[in-house]
Design an enzyme around this catalytic site. Structure first.
Site, PDB file in Angstrom:
ATOM      1  CE  LYS A   1      14.228  -7.931 -13.040  1.00 56.90           C
ATOM      2  NZ  LYS A   1      14.508  -8.585 -11.852  1.00 56.90           N
TER       3      LYS A   1
ATOM      4  CD1 TRP B   1      -0.156  -5.152  -4.297  1.00 55.56           C
ATOM      5  CD2 TRP B   1       0.205  -6.126  -2.331  1.00 55.56           C
ATOM      6  NE1 TRP B   1       0.471  -6.343  -4.534  1.00 55.56           N
ATOM      7  CE2 TRP B   1       0.692  -6.978  -3.348  1.00 55.56           C
ATOM      8  CE3 TRP B   1       0.334  -6.547  -1.028  1.00 55.56           C
ATOM      9  CZ2 TRP B   1       1.304  -8.191  -3.092  1.00 55.56           C
ATOM     10  CZ3 TRP B   1       0.948  -7.761  -0.764  1.00 55.56           C
ATOM     11  CH2 TRP B   1       1.407  -8.581  -1.803  1.00 55.56           C
TER      12      TRP B   1
ATOM     13  NE  ARG C   1       4.342   2.079  -1.472  1.00 57.24           N
ATOM     14  CZ  ARG C   1       5.272   1.925  -0.514  1.00 57.24           C
ATOM     15  NH1 ARG C   1       6.475   2.412  -0.705  1.00 57.24           N
ATOM     16  NH2 ARG C   1       5.015   1.283   0.593  1.00 57.24           N
TER      17      ARG C   1
ATOM     18  CB  CYS D   1      -0.871   0.019   1.258  1.00 58.71           C
ATOM     19  SG  CYS D   1      -1.924  -1.399   1.401  1.00 58.71           S
TER      20      CYS D   1
ATOM     21  CE  LYS E   1      11.756  -1.029  -7.160  1.00 60.31           C
ATOM     22  NZ  LYS E   1      12.455  -1.898  -8.152  1.00 60.31           N
TER      23      LYS E   1
ATOM     24  CG  HIS F   1      21.881 -34.413 -11.682  1.00 61.72           C
ATOM     25  ND1 HIS F   1      22.389 -35.658 -11.392  1.00 61.72           N
ATOM     26  CD2 HIS F   1      22.953 -33.601 -11.881  1.00 61.72           C
ATOM     27  CE1 HIS F   1      23.720 -35.599 -11.386  1.00 61.72           C
ATOM     28  NE2 HIS F   1      24.083 -34.376 -11.671  1.00 61.72           N
TER      29      HIS F   1
ATOM     30  CG  ASN G   1       2.024  -0.048   3.741  1.00 65.09           C
ATOM     31  OD1 ASN G   1       1.613  -1.153   3.406  1.00 65.09           O
ATOM     32  ND2 ASN G   1       3.273   0.348   3.511  1.00 65.09           N
ATOM     33  N   GLY G   2       0.245  -2.085   5.990  1.00 63.11           N
ATOM     34  CA  GLY G   2       0.725  -3.085   6.957  1.00 63.11           C
ATOM     35  C   GLY G   2      -0.362  -4.127   7.189  1.00 63.11           C
TER      36      GLY G   2
ATOM     37  CD  GLU H   1      17.561 -10.430 -11.335  1.00 63.86           C
ATOM     38  OE1 GLU H   1      17.222 -11.146 -10.373  1.00 63.86           O
ATOM     39  OE2 GLU H   1      16.955  -9.367 -11.623  1.00 63.86           O
TER      40      GLU H   1
ATOM     41  CD  GLU I   1      10.543  -9.252 -11.419  1.00 63.98           C
ATOM     42  OE1 GLU I   1       9.883  -8.944 -10.410  1.00 63.98           O
ATOM     43  OE2 GLU I   1      11.761  -9.048 -11.483  1.00 63.98           O
TER      44      GLU I   1
HETATM   45  C1  AGP Z   1      12.735  -8.165  -8.324  1.00 65.85           C
HETATM   46  O1  AGP Z   1      12.620  -7.657  -9.642  1.00 65.85           O
HETATM   47  C2  AGP Z   1      11.544  -7.805  -7.472  1.00 65.85           C
HETATM   48  N1  AGP Z   1      11.232  -6.447  -7.547  1.00 65.85           N
HETATM   49  C3  AGP Z   1      11.690  -8.362  -6.061  1.00 65.85           C
HETATM   50  O2  AGP Z   1      12.107  -9.705  -6.164  1.00 65.85           O
HETATM   51  C4  AGP Z   1      12.674  -7.612  -5.145  1.00 65.85           C
HETATM   52  O3  AGP Z   1      13.991  -7.803  -5.584  1.00 65.85           O
HETATM   53  C5  AGP Z   1      12.535  -8.183  -3.730  1.00 65.85           C
HETATM   54  O4  AGP Z   1      11.210  -7.964  -3.291  1.00 65.85           O
HETATM   55  C6  AGP Z   1      13.525  -7.572  -2.738  1.00 65.85           C
HETATM   56  O5  AGP Z   1      13.284  -6.193  -2.625  1.00 65.85           O
HETATM   57  P1  AGP Z   1      14.353  -5.307  -1.831  1.00 65.85           P
HETATM   58  O6  AGP Z   1      15.627  -5.324  -2.603  1.00 65.85           O
HETATM   59  O7  AGP Z   1      13.739  -3.951  -1.762  1.00 65.85           O
HETATM   60  O8  AGP Z   1      14.521  -5.931  -0.459  1.00 65.85           O
END
Ligand code: AGP
Length: 609
Positions: free
Chosen positions: A486, A74, A27, A2, A604, A505, A100-101, A482, A489
């Site tokens: 990408k 969110w 976010r 949020c 985010k 394996h 938020n929380g 990674e 996501e």
């Molecule tokens: C990666 O593209 C995502 N945005 C997510 O995995 C992110 O890296 C993860 O939530 C960790 O966030 P942070 O680096 O703010 O702790």
């Protein structure tokens, strides 16, 4: 997660709240709303969906007001809907709150409040807070908020207003961030600095257990008991321009292209080409302490975890240390074994990831030191670590991390070399050679970015695919992870990463013409092994793309397509091999019409468990 925005001051409130909410969109959210106070009345407008729908609704039936709150939700408790969108009201509608929380004991509190005659209109945990404030309200909003939060269990960043205690916004923080902005006779609060930057660069960050009371005359800080708290007002180095797209179609593409600059900025002033020394006094950890370190534990989530996996090779090969790399969400629930010879490094671009913050708190005092690598000044993780190394990536708006990943690898390489030097594990000649190689990385990244169009043309062939395999070995296996993340996501294509050696394996059973493979294969110590993996895939009609050295003639005979990258120190190749994977995922996602900067279901900064 949020997002919260609040404004009190002489300007028209609605445009400020809307613009602020737009700067919080990255976010991740599913609904939004605003609340304003106008001549003793509170007006609320909420929508399920995007900010632009809220804006349209406000254009159709405008709201006036001299101050107010905005929120992007969110969903955690209660499905995405207009009635579950914030701001939430008490029974009278004269108190509203944004949050938020997660309130973990909301059901118990809700039942008690219902027994006391309160009527609820939503499925959310947040609404409980509005009714608690109503229950304790005796004229002072801040006192009622204090009484309300005293019974809450969980994490909350809240902001409240009341028509019966006007010209006042009361905020409280336990967990998710709250930042206060100091403008000219105007004051703002938000979940992060982006909405505040276009008004002021003077900010103060609430710590856990603190409250802020914003009034036209100024801001008062107290603890949850009402005792005055002195807060430092900082002037941020970030400016509004840094959070604009500047001609790129998406923030993510802009941030991919910013990486050479980000590596330069994160390196700047932290190495000496005369002495070969890494200059990290800012870490605030004595080299004598690092000399005693016998092990490193790197802890993070998501992309930051992948940066930690690359960091492992830096600590292993440069500092000659055994390294564990842990997911924050797993580490925090383990029977943790740490000692005073273990260095813990937590990695988080937002500095607010709940699992990583919990892992930091579980480690504090049990190890040599807890260092933080983060991109967010004064974030919770930055404030609670024993030492901080900031990545100078600037604000990263795209939900998918790109430039903060390369910035984190830069910071981890610096710390690993700093520890190596403290331990005498590396001599001046080797240090100098590594640092000189490092200084050449940004230019090599620029060369790769210069072939973005070629990578785009190649990527477009894979838009219709539903699965992808990523392979790498040694320091490039985390890069394969990674790259797969990408693609997953932002394009929603299922992608998996494996160490090349794992293929036989199990995963090789996946190979056929519908399962393409992206192989990362620079000419390093595992090059020949990767070549054999590629042959095994080709023998089963698998399509193979390779990210390989630009002068490698052999690879072109062995795969279907090559994305060439310049050669560099083997340990530094991740800085170069990740860039084509970021672009590859971006172009596929953009072509598929995905919401690249705000992928579905993602946030985010994951400030709740
Ligand atoms: C990666 O593209 C995502 N945005 C997510 O995995 C992110 O890296 C993860 O939530 C960790 O966030 P942070 O680096 O703010 O702790």
């Amino acid at each position: 997660m949020c997002g919260i925005i609040g404004y009190i001051g002489p300007k028209k409130v609605v445009p400020i709240l809307i613009e602020g909410l737009k700067k919080l969109e990255y976010r991740g959210y599913d609904s939004a709303g605003v609340a304003l106070v106008d001549k003793g009345k509170i007006h609320v407008k909420r929508v399920k969906g995007k900010i632009k729908e809220l804006e349209a609704s406000l254009k159709k039936s405008p709201l006036a007001g001299s101050y107010g709150l905005g929120h992007t939700r969110w969903a955690t408790h209660g499905r995405p809907s207009e009635e579950n969108a914030h701001p939430h009201r008490d029974c009278s509608g004269r108190i509203v709150i944004v949050h938020n929380g997660i309130i973990e004991n909301y059901l118990v509190l809700k039942r008690k409040l219902k027994d006391e005659g309160h009527t609820f209109t939503t499925e959310t945990d947040t609404e409980v807070i509005a009714h608690l404030i109503e229950k304790h309200f005796k004229g002072s909003l801040e006192n009622a908020v204090r009484a309300a939060i005293a019974v809450l269990e969980g994490a909350f960043a809240i902001a409240a207003i009341s028509a019966d205690d006007p010209d006042k916004i009361v905020a409280a923080k336990l967990g998710p961030p709250v930042v206060v902005g100091f403008g000219d006779d105007e004051y703002l609060l938000s979940s992060d600095i982006n909405p505040i930057l276009s008004h002021t660069q003077k900010v103060a960050f609430l710590d856990d257990g603190e409250m802020a009371i914003l009034e036209p005359s100024g801001v008062t800080f107290t603890d949850f008991k009402g005792n005055a708290v002195k807060k430092k007002v900082e002037t941020l180095a970030w400016n509004p321009m840094m959070i604009e797209k500047r001609g790129f179609k998406h923030f993510m593409l802009k941030e991919i292209f910013e990486q050479p600059e980000v590596v330069r900025d994160t390196l700047l002033g932290r190495t000496s080409l005369d002495s070969g020394k890494v200059l990290l006094d800012e870490l605030g950890v004595k080299p004598q302490l690092l000399k005693k370190v016998r092990k490193a534990v790197l802890i993070a989530c998501g992309t930051s975890y992948h940066a930690g996996l690359v960091g492992r090779y830096f600590f292993e090969s440069l500092a000659k240390l055994p390294v564990d790399v842990e997911y924050g969400s797993e580490f925090r629930y383990r029977d943790i074994i740490l000692d005073k010879e273990t260095l813990v490094v937590v990695i988080s671009q937002s500095g607010e990831t709940a699992d990583t913050l919990a892992a930091l708190r579980a480690s504090k005092g049990k190890c040599a030191a807890v260092l933080a690598v983060t991109n967010t000044v004064s974030s919770s993780i930055a404030r609670e670590a024993d030492g901080v190394l900031y990545t100078h990536a600037g604000p990263e708006i795209g939900v998918a991390a790109t430039k903060t990943f390369t910035a984190q690898m830069t910071a981890l390489a610096l710390i690993a070399l700093y520890v190596a030097q403290a331990r005498g594990a590396v001599d001046k000649k080797a240090s100098l050679a590594f640092i000189q190689e490092f200084q050449r990385i940004p230019h090599k990244m620029e060369k790769i970015l210069g072939q973005a169009k070629t990578i785009e043309d190649l990527a477009l062939h894979f838009v219709p695919f539903s699965h992808f395999l990523y392979l790498g070995r040694w320091v490039n296996f985390p890069v394969a992870m990674e790259g797969a993340l990408k693609l997953k996501e932002i394009s929603y294509i299922h992608a998996e990463a494996y160490p090349g050696g794992e293929m036989k394996h199990g995963p090789i059973a996946l190979i056929d013409e519908n399962m393409p493979t992206m192989a990362i294969i620079p000419e390093d110590r595992v090059y020949d092994k990767m070549l054999s993996n590629i042959s095994e895939i080709k023998a089963r009609l698998g399509y193979v793309l390779a990210v390989a050295h630009e002068n490698d003639a052999q690879i072109r005979q062995r795969v279907d397509a090559v994305i060439p990258v310049p050669a560099a120190h083997p340990l530094l190749m991740p800085f170069l091999t990740v860039v084509p994977l970021q672009l590859f995922a971006y172009y596929i996602a953009a072509k598929r019409g995905a919401d690249v900067d705000q992928p579905r279901n993602l946030a985010k900064s994951v400030t709740v468990e």
